[in-house]
Design a protein around this motif. Structure first.
Motif, mmCIF file in Angstrom:
data_model
loop_
_atom_site.group_PDB
_atom_site.id
_atom_site.type_symbol
_atom_site.label_atom_id
_atom_site.label_comp_id
_atom_site.label_asym_id
_atom_site.label_seq_id
_atom_site.Cartn_x
_atom_site.Cartn_y
_atom_site.Cartn_z
ATOM 1 N N ASP A 165 0.853 -1.180 0.000
ATOM 2 C CA ASP A 165 0.000 0.000 0.000
ATOM 3 C C ASP A 165 0.895 1.239 0.000
ATOM 4 O O ASP A 165 1.583 1.536 1.011
ATOM 5 C CB ASP A 165 -0.897 -0.015 1.245
ATOM 6 C CG ASP A 165 -1.971 1.062 1.203
ATOM 7 O OD1 ASP A 165 -1.836 2.011 0.403
ATOM 8 O OD2 ASP A 165 -2.952 0.945 1.977
ATOM 9 N N ARG A 166 0.929 1.971 -1.088
ATOM 10 C CA ARG A 166 1.838 3.127 -1.225
ATOM 11 C C ARG A 166 1.484 4.276 -0.286
ATOM 12 O O ARG A 166 2.290 5.173 -0.054
ATOM 13 C CB ARG A 166 1.826 3.616 -2.671
ATOM 14 C CG ARG A 166 2.427 2.611 -3.647
ATOM 15 C CD ARG A 166 2.439 3.168 -5.062
ATOM 16 N NE ARG A 166 3.003 2.187 -5.994
ATOM 17 C CZ ARG A 166 3.140 2.405 -7.308
ATOM 18 N NH1 ARG A 166 2.738 3.573 -7.820
ATOM 19 N NH2 ARG A 166 3.662 1.478 -8.074
ATOM 20 N N ARG A 167 0.305 4.241 0.278
ATOM 21 C CA ARG A 167 -0.112 5.316 1.165
ATOM 22 C C ARG A 167 0.673 5.295 2.475
ATOM 23 O O ARG A 167 0.965 6.346 3.058
ATOM 24 C CB ARG A 167 -1.612 5.215 1.462
ATOM 25 C CG ARG A 167 -2.482 5.393 0.227
ATOM 26 C CD ARG A 167 -3.944 5.114 0.545
ATOM 27 N NE ARG A 167 -4.187 3.745 1.010
ATOM 28 C CZ ARG A 167 -5.377 3.275 1.361
ATOM 29 N NH1 ARG A 167 -6.452 4.064 1.298
ATOM 30 N NH2 ARG A 167 -5.502 2.029 1.775
ATOM 31 N N TYR B 138 -5.121 0.374 7.514
ATOM 32 C CA TYR B 138 -4.893 1.745 7.077
ATOM 33 C C TYR B 138 -5.738 2.674 7.955
ATOM 34 O O TYR B 138 -6.935 2.439 8.157
ATOM 35 C CB TYR B 138 -5.262 1.897 5.607
ATOM 36 C CG TYR B 138 -5.133 3.300 5.085
ATOM 37 C CD1 TYR B 138 -3.881 3.880 4.887
ATOM 38 C CD2 TYR B 138 -6.273 4.056 4.804
ATOM 39 C CE1 TYR B 138 -3.758 5.177 4.422
ATOM 40 C CE2 TYR B 138 -6.168 5.357 4.321
ATOM 41 C CZ TYR B 138 -4.910 5.909 4.135
ATOM 42 O OH TYR B 138 -4.784 7.202 3.667
ATOM 43 N N CYS C 234 -9.999 -6.229 1.366
ATOM 44 C CA CYS C 234 -10.183 -5.547 0.093
ATOM 45 C C CYS C 234 -10.060 -6.535 -1.060
ATOM 46 O O CYS C 234 -9.319 -7.528 -0.985
ATOM 47 C CB CYS C 234 -9.147 -4.440 -0.075
ATOM 48 S SG CYS C 234 -9.265 -3.162 1.190
ATOM 49 N N TYR D 41 0.657 -6.471 2.293
ATOM 50 C CA TYR D 41 -0.442 -7.425 2.511
ATOM 51 C C TYR D 41 -0.273 -8.628 1.578
ATOM 52 O O TYR D 41 -0.030 -8.447 0.374
ATOM 53 C CB TYR D 41 -1.802 -6.762 2.226
ATOM 54 C CG TYR D 41 -2.088 -5.564 3.097
ATOM 55 C CD1 TYR D 41 -2.719 -5.720 4.325
ATOM 56 C CD2 TYR D 41 -1.729 -4.281 2.687
ATOM 57 C CE1 TYR D 41 -2.994 -4.611 5.135
ATOM 58 C CE2 TYR D 41 -1.989 -3.174 3.483
ATOM 59 C CZ TYR D 41 -2.623 -3.349 4.706
ATOM 60 O OH TYR D 41 -2.878 -2.259 5.490
ATOM 61 N N LEU E 157 -7.166 -5.204 6.554
ATOM 62 C CA LEU E 157 -6.638 -3.875 6.242
ATOM 63 C C LEU E 157 -6.253 -3.140 7.539
ATOM 64 O O LEU E 157 -6.985 -3.175 8.535
ATOM 65 C CB LEU E 157 -7.691 -3.082 5.468
ATOM 66 C CG LEU E 157 -7.234 -1.725 4.918
ATOM 67 C CD1 LEU E 157 -6.156 -1.906 3.851
ATOM 68 C CD2 LEU E 157 -8.429 -0.964 4.339
ATOM 69 N N LYS F 243 -9.383 -6.773 -5.316
ATOM 70 C CA LYS F 243 -8.816 -6.006 -6.424
ATOM 71 C C LYS F 243 -9.892 -5.711 -7.466
ATOM 72 O O LYS F 243 -10.740 -6.548 -7.768
ATOM 73 C CB LYS F 243 -7.674 -6.801 -7.060
ATOM 74 C CG LYS F 243 -6.785 -5.975 -7.963
ATOM 75 C CD LYS F 243 -5.573 -6.797 -8.389
ATOM 76 C CE LYS F 243 -4.634 -5.944 -9.222
ATOM 77 N NZ LYS F 243 -3.440 -6.714 -9.639
ATOM 78 N N CYS G 30 -10.064 1.155 1.264
ATOM 79 C CA CYS G 30 -9.218 0.332 0.389
ATOM 80 C C CYS G 30 -8.372 1.223 -0.521
ATOM 81 O O CYS G 30 -8.815 2.291 -0.965
ATOM 82 C CB CYS G 30 -10.070 -0.608 -0.451
ATOM 83 S SG CYS G 30 -10.860 -1.910 0.530
ATOM 84 N N PRO G 31 -7.140 0.790 -0.846
ATOM 85 C CA PRO G 31 -6.270 1.594 -1.720
ATOM 86 C C PRO G 31 -6.816 1.662 -3.144
ATOM 87 O O PRO G 31 -7.715 0.898 -3.523
ATOM 88 C CB PRO G 31 -4.935 0.855 -1.667
ATOM 89 C CG PRO G 31 -5.277 -0.535 -1.280
ATOM 90 C CD PRO G 31 -6.479 -0.445 -0.393
ATOM 91 N N TRP H 119 -8.448 -1.147 -5.570
ATOM 92 C CA TRP H 119 -9.072 -2.161 -4.719
ATOM 93 C C TRP H 119 -10.390 -1.586 -4.187
ATOM 94 O O TRP H 119 -10.604 -0.376 -4.216
ATOM 95 C CB TRP H 119 -8.160 -2.527 -3.545
ATOM 96 C CG TRP H 119 -6.864 -3.157 -3.980
ATOM 97 C CD1 TRP H 119 -5.803 -2.524 -4.557
ATOM 98 C CD2 TRP H 119 -6.506 -4.525 -3.855
ATOM 99 N NE1 TRP H 119 -4.797 -3.408 -4.821
ATOM 100 C CE2 TRP H 119 -5.200 -4.672 -4.390
ATOM 101 C CE3 TRP H 119 -7.136 -5.665 -3.348
ATOM 102 C CZ2 TRP H 119 -4.526 -5.870 -4.431
ATOM 103 C CZ3 TRP H 119 -6.469 -6.874 -3.370
ATOM 104 C CH2 TRP H 119 -5.188 -6.981 -3.913
#
Length: 570
Positions: A404-406, A428, A567, A411, A426, A569, A459-460, A463
């Motif tokens: 997750d780039r955030r 986040y 999440c 994961y 998740l 895809k 979700c990123p 996703w």
């Protein structure tokens, strides 16, 4: 052929009419007190039944009923008056061409039956049989066995020739034949349905014309024609040849039954086109067959199924269907799986159905499709009937990890059917997300618990929060809702032995929940996951799993509850 039937020959240039032939079966008679009236009537009815079977109505035969006979009797006579020895006279009184009757008597301690059949016009006995049995049921068996043969004698005495009221008249050929020696020679056209019948004339086979259709030259006068064809009744008839251009056309009577072989291949691993069929030891290609009357032995073989054989009794015009189940050949399968050299428990599928996990040892069909793992990878194992085959499946690590780039968190992911899922909860942070009990260590262990609105946004990119339908597709992949909990729960952290098999590496953890009053409950006892499907403006559906249950299912709850998030895809 023993007991062959000899039928009318139809001689025609166009459609010929056929006179009716009446056959009367008179009431069975017996000595005083030997059998009762009801038994005598039943034996009579059985004789009429056999006569109807042997004498086809399309050839003009009429088997008179009890009512017919009563109606035809002279005034003052009743059907009981027909009981007596003067069969022919009684037959003439009721205008029957043939008359039959059975007589029951006693010999020692046994019963006897005698049946006689007379031609009334010539006062000729043309058929009979006598038998001895201990009781009336035995006499009935003899009638069923012998009566057909007696009634067939009527067919043997019936010949239709050209000319006269029963044949064809007014035939014009434009050819009166040609003279040869002391007599004329005429051309006769011979055909049959079906074609291809062998025929002879006056006991002689003409090498140049012996199979229908054919044209043969014959001297004038009466000639005996004989027709034969495999699986059809032989046919004999007398033909009076007086002019050229006569067309002798016969319709052969079938003397075969039909067999259709259409077994059910249990498990769907084969079909009749793959099987080998043998009739009396000879291979046949078709599953729909015509077989001669009599006994046959049938054998069906298929590389995936147990060989099956059966005895077959074919009667004339019988239609037989073999549609029984064929059982698969079984062999043993020992399947183990390793990941990086260590044993791994993964699901095993046999013909698409989940049968267990590795290490796996069971009897399975030798032609079954074997698959293993959450991605249902086909295992190239060749099974053998009656033997156990060992196979080791080495799982290759795929490195399926999503970052997750955030926030840089990683994961594990897994593919189930057409969907790719996060294999961890998740974690986040959003404004509406919480760690169980407000302990950050629980976020690291379980991921966060989200209010429904935040779950929809958490979700990123690429996703999304799975819908109720997407959760259902996952359940179907792992064997249905009745066992999805067992298959998807992690192997540890569940209370009181409530762990699952984690057969698909989904690793559902008992993260508990945060209720709408801010309380944290059910850690170690339950896992709950939001779906994106709303029930109404204030509630939405979620998936639940409990510590002591193999099943899973949906409930709906206030959107202010906090549940885990997985999440999917896009």
């Amino acid at each position: 052929m023993a007991g062959r039937l000899v039928y009318f020959l139809i001689v025609c240039l166009a459609v010929a009419s056929m006179a009716s032939t009446h056959v009367a079966v008179l009431e069975t008679v017996s000595e005083q007190g030997v059998i009762g009236r009801s038994e005598k009537m039943f034996l009579t009815d059985k004789l009429r039944e056999r006569a109807n079977k042997v004498l086809p109505t399309y050839m003009g035969y009429i088997v008179m009923t009890r009512e017919n006979i009563s109606a035809m009797l002279p005034p003052g006579k009743s059907i009981e008056d027909c009981e007596g020895s003067c069969l022919v006279e009684t037959g003439k009184n009721i205008a029957a061409d043939y008359v039959a009757q059975a007589r029951v008597g006693k010999f020692g301690k046994q019963l006897t039956v005698t049946m006689e059949l007379y031609e009334t016009a010539g006062n000729n006995l043309i058929g009979s049989f006598t038998a001895r049995k201990p009781d009336a049921e035995g006499l009935l068996e003899e009638i069923e066995r012998e009566a057909d043969r007696v009634f067939q004698q009527i067919l043997a005495t019936s010949v239709l020739t050209v000319g006269g009221s029963d044949g064809i008249s007014g035939v014009k050929t434009g050819n009166e034949g040609y003279q040869s020696g002391d007599g004329k020679i005429y051309i006769v056209n011979v055909e049959s349905s079906p074609a291809g019948a062998l025929f002879s004339v006056d006991g002689r086979i003409n090498s140049g014309c012996n199979t229908t259709p054919c044209s043969i030259a014959l001297p004038g006068g009466s000639h005996q024609f004989n027709f034969s064809k495999d699986m059809y009744q032989n046919m004999d008839a007398m033909v009076n040849v007086q002019k050229s251009g006569l067309k002798v056309s016969v319709k052969l009577t079938p003397y075969f039954g039909k067999l259709t072989i259409d077994p059910v291949f249990e498990g769907g691993m084969g079909n009749i086109g793959d099987a080998e069929i043998k009739i009396d030891g000879k291979k046949v290609q078709s599953k729909s067959l015509q077989l001669s009357v009599g006994d046959h032995q049938v054998q069906i073989s298929h590389r995936c199924y147990e060989k099956i054989s059966f005895n077959l009794n074919v009667k004339n015009r019988s239609i037989i269907l073999f549609d029984q189940k064929m059982k698969p050949l079984l062999g043993g399968l020992q399947l183990d799986a390793t990941l990086e050299g260590k044993p791994k428990a993964i699901p095993v599928y046999v013909n698409g159905l989940l049968k267990g996990n590795t290490p796996f040892l069971e009897m399975v069909p030798v032609c079954a499709k074997i698959q293993a793992g959450k991605d249902k990878k086909e295992i190239p194992v060749k099974l053998k009937a009656g033997e156990t085959v060992n196979h080791l499946y080495k799982i290759r690590t795929t490195g399926d990890v999503f970052v997750d780039r955030r926030d840089g968190k990683k994961y594990r992911v897994l593919k189930a059917g057409k969907l790719t899922w996060m294999a961890q909860n998740l974690n986040y942070e959003t404004a509406g997300s919480y760690c169980y009990g407000e302990e950050k260590s629980n976020c690291k262990k379980y991921g966060k618990l989200y209010l429904w609105d935040d779950a929809k946004r958490a979700c990123p990119i690429g996703w999304h929060l799975p819908s109720k339908a997407e959760w259902e597709s996952l359940f179907a992949m792992v064997g249905g809702i009745s066992m999805a909990g067992s298959m998807l729960k992690s192997k540890n952290d569940w209370s009181k032995g409530g762990n699952g098999s984690d057969a698909f590496a989904f690793s559902a953890l008992p993260a508990g929940l945060r209720n709408d009053e801010g309380e944290y409950v059910f850690e170690g006892w339950a896992a709950n996951f939001w779906s994106s499907t709303e029930r109404d403006s204030s509630t939405a559906y979620f998936v639940y799993m409990y510590y002591g249950r193999d099943e899973t299912n949906f409930k709906y709850q206030n959107k202010e509850f906090g549940h885990s998030v997985r999440c999917v895809k896009d």
